[in-house]
Design a protein around this motif. Sequence first.
Motif, short mmCIF file in Angstrom:
data_model
loop_
_atom_site.label_atom_id
_atom_site.label_comp_id
_atom_site.label_asym_id
_atom_site.label_seq_id
_atom_site.Cartn_x
_atom_site.Cartn_y
_atom_site.Cartn_z
N LEU A 1 0.84 -1.19 0.00
CA LEU A 1 0.00 0.00 0.00
C LEU A 1 0.88 1.25 0.00
O LEU A 1 1.96 1.24 0.59
CB LEU A 1 -0.88 0.03 1.25
N PRO A 2 0.39 2.31 -0.60
CA PRO A 2 1.13 3.57 -0.52
C PRO A 2 1.23 4.01 0.93
O PRO A 2 0.36 3.70 1.75
CB PRO A 2 0.27 4.56 -1.32
N ARG A 3 2.27 4.73 1.28
CA ARG A 3 2.47 5.17 2.66
C ARG A 3 1.56 6.34 3.02
O ARG A 3 1.32 6.60 4.19
CB ARG A 3 3.93 5.56 2.91
N GLN A 4 1.07 7.07 2.04
CA GLN A 4 0.15 8.16 2.30
C GLN A 4 -1.22 7.79 1.74
O GLN A 4 -1.36 7.54 0.55
CB GLN A 4 0.63 9.46 1.66
N ARG B 1 1.14 1.17 11.98
CA ARG B 1 2.22 1.99 11.40
C ARG B 1 1.66 2.86 10.27
O ARG B 1 1.95 4.04 10.20
CB ARG B 1 3.35 1.10 10.87
N LEU B 2 0.86 2.27 9.41
CA LEU B 2 0.27 3.00 8.29
C LEU B 2 -0.76 4.01 8.78
O LEU B 2 -0.73 5.19 8.40
CB LEU B 2 -0.38 2.01 7.32
N ALA B 3 -1.67 3.57 9.63
CA ALA B 3 -2.75 4.45 10.09
C ALA B 3 -2.23 5.63 10.91
O ALA B 3 -2.67 6.78 10.71
CB ALA B 3 -3.75 3.63 10.91
N LEU B 4 -1.30 5.39 11.80
CA LEU B 4 -0.77 6.47 12.62
C LEU B 4 0.08 7.44 11.80
O LEU B 4 0.08 8.65 12.08
CB LEU B 4 0.02 5.91 13.80
N ALA B 5 0.77 6.93 10.81
CA ALA B 5 1.55 7.81 9.93
C ALA B 5 0.65 8.78 9.18
O ALA B 5 1.08 9.87 8.80
CB ALA B 5 2.37 6.98 8.94
N ASN B 6 -0.60 8.39 8.99
CA ASN B 6 -1.58 9.23 8.30
C ASN B 6 -2.54 9.91 9.27
O ASN B 6 -3.55 10.47 8.84
CB ASN B 6 -2.35 8.39 7.27
#
Length: 103
Positions: free
Chosen positions: A1-4, A33-38
């Motif tokens: 998945l894309p990081r953003q 990791r993905l959800a918190l980064a966004n």
Amino acid sequence: LPRQLSTERLAALDGRFHWNETGNSEIRFAWLRLALANRYQPAETSAEQFLTSQGRRKFVAPLFQQLQGQGEWGKALASRIYDKARSGYHSVTQVTVDRLLGR
């Protein structure tokens, strides 16, 4: 998945796969990791539950480090969760996270 990813896309993924509630720690860790980064707000409760229910340093340290890098939003969330979770962590994990959070 894309990081953003947009909030809408994250909601669609979580609605389909229920990653905020999965009992598989590897999957949940990757999701958080993905959800918190966004800054996906529905993942905050999941992160708190995850970080207060198990203390494996391989999961805990990267999530706290990621939150620390998310500005005031992440620092406040990390501090709130860590205040609840710290006493349940092994001393080695405590030292690691203490350093990450500047305590």
